[in-house]
Write a protein that holds these residues in place. Structure first.
Motif, PDB file in Angstrom:
ATOM      1  N   GLY A   1       0.824  -1.217   0.000  1.00  0.00           N
ATOM      2  CA  GLY A   1       0.000   0.000   0.000  1.00  0.00           C
ATOM      3  C   GLY A   1       0.852   1.259   0.000  1.00  0.00           C
ATOM      4  O   GLY A   1       0.539   2.230  -0.693  1.00  0.00           O
ATOM      5  N   GLU A   2       1.925   1.253   0.774  1.00  0.00           N
ATOM      6  CA  GLU A   2       2.829   2.402   0.793  1.00  0.00           C
ATOM      7  C   GLU A   2       3.515   2.575  -0.554  1.00  0.00           C
ATOM      8  O   GLU A   2       3.709   3.694  -1.017  1.00  0.00           O
TER       9      GLU A   2
ATOM     10  N   ARG B  69       2.268   1.735  -3.501  1.00  0.00           N
ATOM     11  CA  ARG B  69       1.287   2.301  -4.423  1.00  0.00           C
ATOM     12  C   ARG B  69       1.070   3.782  -4.134  1.00  0.00           C
ATOM     13  O   ARG B  69       0.943   4.593  -5.039  1.00  0.00           O
ATOM     14  N   GLN B  70       1.025   4.125  -2.849  1.00  0.00           N
ATOM     15  CA  GLN B  70       0.807   5.512  -2.454  1.00  0.00           C
ATOM     16  C   GLN B  70       1.956   6.421  -2.910  1.00  0.00           C
ATOM     17  O   GLN B  70       1.733   7.546  -3.332  1.00  0.00           O
TER      18      GLN B  70
ATOM     19  N   ARG C 229       7.133  11.877   2.498  1.00  0.00           N
ATOM     20  CA  ARG C 229       5.738  11.415   2.594  1.00  0.00           C
ATOM     21  C   ARG C 229       5.636  10.131   3.398  1.00  0.00           C
ATOM     22  O   ARG C 229       4.722   9.966   4.209  1.00  0.00           O
TER      23      ARG C 229
END
Length: 171
Positions: A106-107, A109-110, A133
Motif C-alpha cells: 500500500g505504501e 502504491r501511495q 511522505r
C-alpha cells in the motif's frame, strides 16, 4: 633503471653467498651476507614500499568501489544520497534498518514514482519527497518510534539541506 640493476646484482651476490655457504666455509659467506643485506634493504625498500602502497590503494578501491554513492551517517548507519537529474534519491536498503518495518504494498502504491529503481543504479530508493511522505505517514501513526522521529528531524534539518547545498556530496 640503475637502481633495479644494482638490486639484481646484489640479489645475485646474496644467492652466490648462500651457494658458497652450502659448499664450503662459513666466514666468507657471512661477511658477504652482512655486506650485501643492508645494501639490499636500502635499495629494495623503496621498491617494496611502492608495491605495498599500490597494493593498499588497489585493495581499498576494489573493496569500496562496489559501494556506490557518498555516505552520510545517522546513528552510525550509513545513508547514501544520490543526486540524479536534480532529484535527490535515498537508497532503500540504507534506511530499512531505521524504518524497522518493510515498505508495504500500500505504501508503494501511495508513493508511486517517488519509490522505485534509482536511475542508473541497480537498487531501489526513495526520492526526497517520497521519503518525506513515507515518514509523515509513519509519524502520523501512534506507533512511531523515537528513532523515526529523530531520523525525520535529521533528514529535514541536516541531510537534505546539505545535499542541496553541496550537490557533490551526493553521488
Amino acid at each position: 633503471m640503475r637502481r633495479y640493476l644494482i638490486t639484481i646484482i646484489l640479489a645475485a651476490a646474496l644467492v652466490l653467498a648462500f651457494q658458497y655457504l652450502k659448499q664450503s666455509g662459513i666466514a666468507y659467506a657471512v661477511i658477504l651476507v652482512l655486506v650485501c643485506a643492508p645494501l639490499m634493504a636500502r635499495l629494495c625498500a623503496p621498491i617494496f614500499m611502492d608495491l605495498l602502497s599500490r597494493f593498499i590503494d588497489f585493495s581499498e578501491s576494489s573493496a569500496l568501489g562496489a559501494m556506490q554513492g557518498r555516505y552520510y551517517s545517522f546513528d552510525e548507519q550509513r545513508i547514501r544520497f544520490f543526486v540524479v537529474n536534480g532529484t535527490v534519491w535515498v537508497a532503500e536498503s540504507d534506511v530499512a534498518g531505521i524504518l524497522l518495518q518493510a515498505i508495504t504494498e500500500g505504501e508503494r502504491r501511495q508513493l508511486g514514482g517517488e519509490y522505485g529503481l534509482v536511475p542508473g543504479k541497480r537498487f531501489r530508493g526513495f526520492t526526497e519527497d517520497g521519503i518525506k511522505r513515507l515518514l509523515a505517514a509513519r509519524l502520523g501513526d501512534r506507533h512511531a518510534t523515537r528513532q523515526i522521529v529523530r531520523f525525520n528531524h535529521w533528514l529535514q534539518s541536516e541531510a537534505f539541506p546539505n545535499v542541496w547545498r553541496l550537490p557533490g556530496s551526493g553521488a
